[in-house]
Design a protein around this motif. Structure first.
Motif, short mmCIF file in Angstrom:
data_model
loop_
_atom_site.label_atom_id
_atom_site.label_comp_id
_atom_site.label_asym_id
_atom_site.label_seq_id
_atom_site.Cartn_x
_atom_site.Cartn_y
_atom_site.Cartn_z
N ASP A 34 0.80 -1.23 0.00
CA ASP A 34 0.00 0.00 0.00
C ASP A 34 0.83 1.28 0.00
OD1 ASP A 34 1.02 -0.35 2.51
OD2 ASP A 34 -0.88 -0.13 3.58
N LEU A 78 -11.16 13.52 3.27
CA LEU A 78 -10.95 12.38 4.17
C LEU A 78 -11.41 12.72 5.58
CD1 LEU A 78 -7.40 11.14 2.99
CD2 LEU A 78 -9.60 10.02 2.58
N LYS A 83 -12.33 9.37 7.65
CA LYS A 83 -11.32 8.35 7.30
C LYS A 83 -9.99 8.73 7.95
CE LYS A 83 -13.51 6.65 3.21
NZ LYS A 83 -13.45 5.42 2.53
N ARG A 85 -7.53 7.01 9.46
CA ARG A 85 -6.29 6.30 9.14
C ARG A 85 -5.73 6.75 7.80
NH1 ARG A 85 -4.12 2.24 6.36
NH2 ARG A 85 -6.05 1.89 5.22
N GLU A 86 -6.61 6.86 6.82
CA GLU A 86 -6.17 7.29 5.48
C GLU A 86 -5.60 8.71 5.55
OE1 GLU A 86 -8.91 5.70 6.17
OE2 GLU A 86 -9.22 4.07 4.72
N GLU A 89 -2.13 8.60 7.19
CA GLU A 89 -1.08 8.05 6.30
C GLU A 89 -0.76 9.02 5.16
OE1 GLU A 89 0.88 5.58 6.76
OE2 GLU A 89 -0.14 4.70 8.49
N THR A 90 -1.78 9.71 4.67
CA THR A 90 -1.57 10.67 3.58
C THR A 90 -0.68 11.82 4.03
OG1 THR A 90 -3.75 10.09 2.74
CG2 THR A 90 -2.82 12.12 1.90
#
Ligand code: G1P
Length: 290
Positions: A34, A78, A83, A85-86, A89-90
């Motif tokens: 990922d 997001l 979201k 977690r997304e 991470e972004t």
């Protein structure tokens, strides 16, 4: 020796071994599970205490600098969608390190790409991590090299023992044992045939270099394949000043070719919290029917 604070990642290759996927997507941006390949390299450098990273790019690679930037529209969306977690991470990808870019305007070889880092590096030792070589190791491989380089006040190259029939894919290094897993280096050659090789120890994509390498590279003539080879420059460097080879602990994947890329994909997916258990089951079932 001065602390190693900077790293250079050459990423200006054409990616011809992974076509057609790399016709428009830089090979460094292909996803390994990922995350794009280059993120693993940056994370290895950061885990070893590196703060500033220069990526040597070319005109077809702007997806890389976009990736390490913020993306406000996406982040807002997001956030609204919960979201977390997304979103995390972004943002994290953009905050990993201080990343700088310089273009290699002509594809003249790895030695020439490294030479482009001269202004960024200045007069201090620095790390080099090749984008194709992804490591899976308990302790960051570049950190293992930095320790040895600092201990011996030397340059360092990361090596592993490879079979004679594959040495011609690498540079081979002439070594004398120094201490556990560390050798002194007195010579090396790029892509030797089995009769030309200096030992079965091959350099696998990790280096700590003294800044004298820049003056050497500046005067280097093209070598193997008509390109300015980093190995030819290192050969001069190891004859002028101390260089050690570190037989590093960890597994190395050549993600610049399809098989290495698939091996890395499977191993990293087996380690990944979201995919590990599922993939292990899937592979077992699959293996039964092969
Ligand atoms: C490059 C270097 C070579 C090194 C290898 C490690 O070769 O020129 O000295 O051993 O990386 O992966 P390339 O793989 O770009 O042909």
């Amino acid at each position: 020796m001065m602390k190693v604070r900077k790293a250079v990642i050459p990423a200006a290759g054409l990616g011809t071994r992974m076509l057609p996927a790399t016709k428009t997507v830089p090979k460094e941006m292909l996803p390994l599970v990922d995350k794009p390949v280059i993120q693993y390299i940056i994370e290895e450098a950061v885990d070893a205490g590196i703060e500033d990273i220069l990526i040597v790019t070319n005109r077809a690679k702007s997806a890389m600098d976009d990736y390490f930037d913020y993306y406000p529209e996406l982040e807002t969306r997001l956030k609204q969608a919960g979201k977390d977690r997304e979103l995390f991470e972004t943002r994290r990808a953009a905050d990993l390190a201080n990343i700088f870019y310089v273009r290699q305007k002509e594809t003249k070889g790895l030695g020439h790409a490294i030479w482009r880092a001269k202004r960024f590096v200045g007069d201090e030792p620095f790390a080099v991590l090749l984008g194709d070589d992804i490591m899976r190791a308990k302790k960051p491989v570049i950190g293992q090299l930095i320790e040895a380089a600092e201990r011996h006040n030397a340059s360092a190259v990361g090596v592993q023992y490879v079979p004679t029939d594959t040495i011609s894919k690498y540079s081979s290094v002439k070594v004398e044992p120094l201490e556990d897993r560390v050798f002194s280096v007195s010579d090396m050659n790029e892509k030797p045939s089995p009769t030309q090789m200096l030992s079965n120890y091959a350099i696998l994509g990790r280096y700590v270099l003294q800044p004298q390498i820049f003056d050497i590279l500046e005067h280097m003539k093209p070598g193997y394949g008509g390109e300015i080879q980093l190995t030819d420059g290192l050969r001069v460097l190891c004859q002028q000043s101390n260089m050690v080879a570190v037989d590093f602990e960890g597994k190395r994947y050549d993600t610049g070719n399809l098989r290495g890329f698939l091996e890395a994909t499977i191993d990293f997916s087996l380690d990944h919290p979201y995919t590990g258990k599922w993939l292990a089951r899937f592979l077992k079932e699959k293996a039964r029917s092969l």
